[in-house]
Design a protein around this motif. Structure first.
Motif, PDB file in Angstrom:
ATOM      1  N   ALA A 244     -44.855   6.372  32.013  1.00 24.90           N
ATOM      2  CA  ALA A 244     -45.671   5.951  30.877  1.00 24.90           C
ATOM      3  C   ALA A 244     -46.804   5.047  31.316  1.00 24.90           C
ATOM      4  N   GLY A 245     -47.824   4.941  30.453  1.00 26.08           N
ATOM      5  CA  GLY A 245     -48.905   3.993  30.604  1.00 26.08           C
ATOM      6  C   GLY A 245     -48.887   3.016  29.445  1.00 26.08           C
ATOM      7  N   HIS A 246     -50.051   2.469  29.137  1.00 27.92           N
ATOM      8  CA  HIS A 246     -50.144   1.439  28.101  1.00 27.92           C
ATOM      9  C   HIS A 246     -49.736   1.957  26.729  1.00 27.92           C
ATOM     10  N   MET A 247     -49.989   3.226  26.463  1.00 24.53           N
ATOM     11  CA  MET A 247     -49.733   3.766  25.125  1.00 24.53           C
ATOM     12  C   MET A 247     -48.328   4.349  24.991  1.00 24.53           C
ATOM     13  N   LEU A 248     -47.372   3.771  25.669  1.00 21.40           N
ATOM     14  CA  LEU A 248     -46.033   4.363  25.731  1.00 21.40           C
ATOM     15  C   LEU A 248     -45.337   4.561  24.385  1.00 21.40           C
ATOM     16  N   PRO A 249     -45.543   3.721  23.350  1.00 20.40           N
ATOM     17  CA  PRO A 249     -44.853   4.017  22.091  1.00 20.40           C
ATOM     18  C   PRO A 249     -45.348   5.283  21.404  1.00 20.40           C
ATOM     19  N   LEU A 250     -46.524   5.795  21.850  1.00 20.62           N
ATOM     20  CA  LEU A 250     -47.031   7.055  21.309  1.00 20.62           C
ATOM     21  C   LEU A 250     -46.735   8.216  22.246  1.00 20.62           C
ATOM     22  N   THR A 251     -46.804   7.975  23.552  1.00 21.75           N
ATOM     23  CA  THR A 251     -46.633   9.066  24.522  1.00 21.75           C
ATOM     24  C   THR A 251     -45.185   9.259  24.950  1.00 21.75           C
ATOM     25  N   HIS A 252     -44.364   8.218  24.823  1.00 24.49           N
ATOM     26  CA  HIS A 252     -42.965   8.272  25.241  1.00 24.49           C
ATOM     27  C   HIS A 252     -42.084   7.772  24.093  1.00 24.49           C
ATOM     28  N   VAL A 253     -42.164   8.522  23.014  1.00 22.32           N
ATOM     29  CA  VAL A 253     -41.487   8.124  21.781  1.00 22.32           C
ATOM     30  C   VAL A 253     -39.973   8.097  21.961  1.00 22.32           C
ATOM     31  N   ALA A 254     -39.412   9.118  22.579  1.00 23.45           N
ATOM     32  CA  ALA A 254     -37.956   9.195  22.730  1.00 23.45           C
ATOM     33  C   ALA A 254     -37.413   8.014  23.532  1.00 23.45           C
ATOM     34  N   GLN A 255     -38.124   7.660  24.620  1.00 23.22           N
ATOM     35  CA  GLN A 255     -37.680   6.530  25.437  1.00 23.22           C
ATOM     36  C   GLN A 255     -37.787   5.225  24.664  1.00 23.22           C
ATOM     37  N   THR A 256     -38.875   5.076  23.897  1.00 24.44           N
ATOM     38  CA  THR A 256     -39.026   3.874  23.082  1.00 24.44           C
ATOM     39  C   THR A 256     -37.900   3.762  22.072  1.00 24.44           C
TER      40      THR A 256
END
Length: 269
Positions: A244-256
């Protein structure tokens, strides 16, 4: 926004779960940025979100309205009227931290995703702040020249690994350009610690379980900030989301979502 103007803040709820979460978006986004997370968590949570001033459906902000972080904190306090889990991303995470410290008795848990609280790094590793500022120099120069759209493009490129500016919908580009003036206005809060969150002993009362998340491919200064906050907060851990990068809550939703579930398991519903 002054206290009397809080009606100018757009508020919404996402999801219909039993657990109430106050979610605060990043700069140049809006409350809808949390839709993916709300969907991923199904009936587990209800996300209470708002559009920061000059974002989404909220009214515009100007310097005459006072400190920008004050405006965001006032909107958050208007929602935090019972025990809730607090969640914030980027500048929104600095608001979440501030509000949690001001009302710790209402905080069940706190999740800070990539908080841009540069004052921490100025104490712990100022060389990393200098590196960030050098990387951001082109953005600030465009802003000083009055080139708002170009400034928004450079800011978005620095923090997002998403679509190229030209490939974004015109409406999205316009929304980012509309909000770009708030970025310099955040400096008193995130560089100078205007709210005195780093004052010795100030964080001691915030004993709720806290997690600090960052992407593995984010700017190096974020790691300094997250680890520094984890050392200062009484009950905090700092974790990395791989890929992930800075936008992880949008790009890595499942992990979040998984990180939130793990944190929530440590607290009462």
């Amino acid at each position: 926004m002054k206290d009397a103007d809080l009606a100018g803040i757009y508020r919404t709820t996402l999801g219909q779960g039993s657990r109430d979460v106050l979610a605060i978006h990043c700069t140049l986004a809006h409350s809808g940025a949390w839709r993916g997370l709300a969907k991923a968590m199904g009936d587990e949570v209800t996300l209470h979100a708002f559009d920061m001033p000059s974002h989404g459906r909220s009214a515009d902000w100007s310097e005459a309205d006072g400190d920008y972080q004050d405006a965001g904190a006032a909107a958050a306090h208007g929602i935090l009227d019972r025990p809730m889990d607090l969640l914030g991303h980027s500048f929104g995470a600095t608001i979440a931290l501030r509000v949690a410290m001001e009302r710790p008795e209402l905080v069940r848990s706190l999740t800070l995703i990539e908080p841009v609280f540069f004052a921490v790094a100025l104490q712990d590793a100022p060389d990393q702040v200098a590196l960030h500022d050098a990387d951001a120099a082109a953005f600030f120069e465009m802003y000083r020249q009055g080139e708002s759209e170009q400034a928004a493009r450079l800011f978005n490129r620095m923090w997002s690994n998403g679509p190229r500016w030209a490939d974004l919908p015109e409406q999205t580009r316009a929304a980012m350009t509309r909000a770009i003036h708030v970025v310099p206005a955040c400096s008193p809060a995130i560089y100078e610690d205007r709210a005195e969150l780093l004052k010795p002993g100030a964080m001691d009362r915030l004993t709720a379980p806290t997690q600090l998340l960052r992407g593995a491919h984010t700017h190096p200064v974020i790691g300094v900030i997250n680890d520094g906050l984890a050392r200062r907060l009484p009950n905090a851990t700092s974790m990395v989301v791989e890929g992930a990068g800075h936008m992880l809550p949008l790009t890595h939703v499942a992990q979040t979502a998984d990180h939130l579930r793990h944190l929530f398991a440590q607290t009462v519903p």
